[in-house]
Design a protein around this motif. Structure first.
Motif, PDB file in Angstrom:
ATOM      1  N   TRP A 153       0.820  -1.205   0.000  1.00 11.59           N
ATOM      2  CA  TRP A 153       0.000   0.000   0.000  1.00 11.59           C
ATOM      3  C   TRP A 153       0.855   1.255   0.000  1.00 11.59           C
ATOM      4  CZ3 TRP A 153      -4.882  -0.998  -1.014  1.00 11.59           C
ATOM      5  CH2 TRP A 153      -5.353  -2.288  -0.740  1.00 11.59           C
ATOM      6  N   GLY A 154       0.479   2.185  -0.853  1.00 10.50           N
ATOM      7  CA  GLY A 154       1.072   3.493  -0.782  1.00 10.50           C
ATOM      8  C   GLY A 154       1.826   3.962  -2.004  1.00 10.50           C
ATOM      9  N   GLU A 187      -4.848  -0.209   6.144  1.00  7.87           N
ATOM     10  CA  GLU A 187      -3.651  -1.024   6.010  1.00  7.87           C
ATOM     11  C   GLU A 187      -2.485  -0.391   6.783  1.00  7.87           C
ATOM     12  OE1 GLU A 187      -3.763  -3.927   4.546  1.00  7.87           O
ATOM     13  OE2 GLU A 187      -5.849  -3.601   3.936  1.00  7.87           O
ATOM     14  N   ARG A 189       0.825   1.208   7.155  1.00  6.32           N
ATOM     15  CA  ARG A 189       1.698   1.978   6.263  1.00  6.32           C
ATOM     16  C   ARG A 189       3.011   2.235   6.990  1.00  6.32           C
ATOM     17  NH1 ARG A 189      -1.375   3.770   1.848  1.00  6.32           N
ATOM     18  NH2 ARG A 189      -3.600   3.394   2.158  1.00  6.32           N
ATOM     19  N   TYR A 194       6.982  -0.414   2.833  1.00  4.18           N
ATOM     20  CA  TYR A 194       6.429   0.937   2.750  1.00  4.18           C
ATOM     21  C   TYR A 194       7.540   1.957   2.557  1.00  4.18           C
ATOM     22  CZ  TYR A 194       3.620   5.037   3.895  1.00  4.18           C
ATOM     23  OH  TYR A 194       2.975   6.250   3.859  1.00  4.18           O
ATOM     24  N   GLU A 195       8.647   1.767   3.269  1.00  4.11           N
ATOM     25  CA  GLU A 195       9.781   2.685   3.120  1.00  4.11           C
ATOM     26  C   GLU A 195      10.369   2.614   1.716  1.00  4.11           C
ATOM     27  OE1 GLU A 195      12.372   1.542   6.254  1.00  4.11           O
ATOM     28  OE2 GLU A 195      11.046   2.295   7.841  1.00  4.11           O
ATOM     29  N   ASN A 197       8.634   1.916  -0.983  1.00  8.08           N
ATOM     30  CA  ASN A 197       7.684   2.667  -1.797  1.00  8.08           C
ATOM     31  C   ASN A 197       7.907   4.173  -1.661  1.00  8.08           C
ATOM     32  OD1 ASN A 197       6.520   0.270  -2.558  1.00  8.08           O
ATOM     33  ND2 ASN A 197       4.597   0.582  -1.464  1.00  8.08           N
ATOM     34  N   ALA A 198       8.137   4.625  -0.425  1.00  7.41           N
ATOM     35  CA  ALA A 198       8.333   6.053  -0.186  1.00  7.41           C
ATOM     36  C   ALA A 198       9.582   6.559  -0.902  1.00  7.41           C
ATOM     37  CB  ALA A 198       8.423   6.325   1.311  1.00  7.41           C
TER      38      ALA A 198
END
Length: 237
Positions: A153-154, A187, A189, A194-195, A197-198
């Motif tokens: 997610w994200g 979800e 995050r 997630y990191e 994705n960031a």
């Protein structure tokens, strides 16, 4: 007018109610639409890959397809306007100018029969660029679709928005109206994925407005997509 609607969907207990209300809305308000779902064989839910596969499966590159989230309901007239315009505009269309997250209270009101427009709003999401996409395969391919390196997610929608705007010379076209996101358990995050994705999102921010840099970044994502396809069979279920 025949309309194809594809919903990326992997069942989760807290999401089932929202999913059923979304599909019920299409059945009642857009009976001319054919609604199907799509998932992949990835170990995590990869929205970007689901969307890419749904659009890639359209045989006619100029046929319009609606790809909608499993928790998000559009309004009929803005959606139909987006479908008509997306056929020839060369842009992806978003059938809303206002994104309303209803939250627990508003979602409960909708479940009890309150019209969506009258339901309590948990949050007006400024700058939202996801929820419901209206496009042709030709338009989606012209700017590379969504980067499948965004897993879990994200950020995949925000990165896509920047790629679209930079490579097509304009942001996705919007139509005056609202979409309504129904409540479910959020979800997580956080964590390594997630990191990652960031960090990838930061590269999209850096490339925004620079067509050459954005094209190179998108091509990098497409290479990763091709490698993913070679490593295992695609699955739509």
């Amino acid at each position: 007018m025949s309309i194809s609607v594809v919903i990326p969907w992997r069942p989760a207990p807290s999401r089932i109610d929202a999913f059923e209300r979304v599909t019920d809305w299409y059945a009642q308000n857009l009976p001319e639409a054919t609604v199907t779902t799509i998932d992949t064989d990835d170990d995590v839910f990869v929205l970007s890959r689901c969307r890419n596969l749904a659009i890639a499966a359209v045989a006619d590159p100029d046929e319009v397809i609606v790809v909608g989230d499993a928790d998000t309901i559009p309004e009929r007239e803005p959606l139909l306007a987006a479908v008509r315009a997306a056929a020839t505009s060369g842009l992806v269309h978003l059938p809303y100018t206002q994104y309303r997250w209803l939250g627990p209270e508003g979602s409960a009101q909708f479940a009890a029969g309150t019209p969506l427009i009258d339901c309590a709003v948990g949050q007006f999401v400024e700058g939202a660029c996801s929820g419901v996409y209206v496009t042709t395969r030709r338009t989606w391919e012209r700017h590379g679709g969504q980067d499948e390196r965004f897993r879990g997610w994200g950020f995949e929608d925000a990165a896509w928005y920047r790629a679209h705007t930079t490579l097509l010379g304009a942001p996705p076209a919007r139509h005056d109206g609202r979409v309504y996101a129904l409540h479910h358990v959020g979800e997580v995050r956080a964590g390594t994925g997630y990191e990652r994705n960031a960090a990838l999102m930061e590269r999209y921010r850096d490339a925004e407005g620079d067509a050459a840099a954005m094209a190179a970044l998108v091509a990098e994502g497409q290479s990763a997509r091709a490698e993913n396809a070679r490593s295992g069979p695609d699955s739509a279920r």
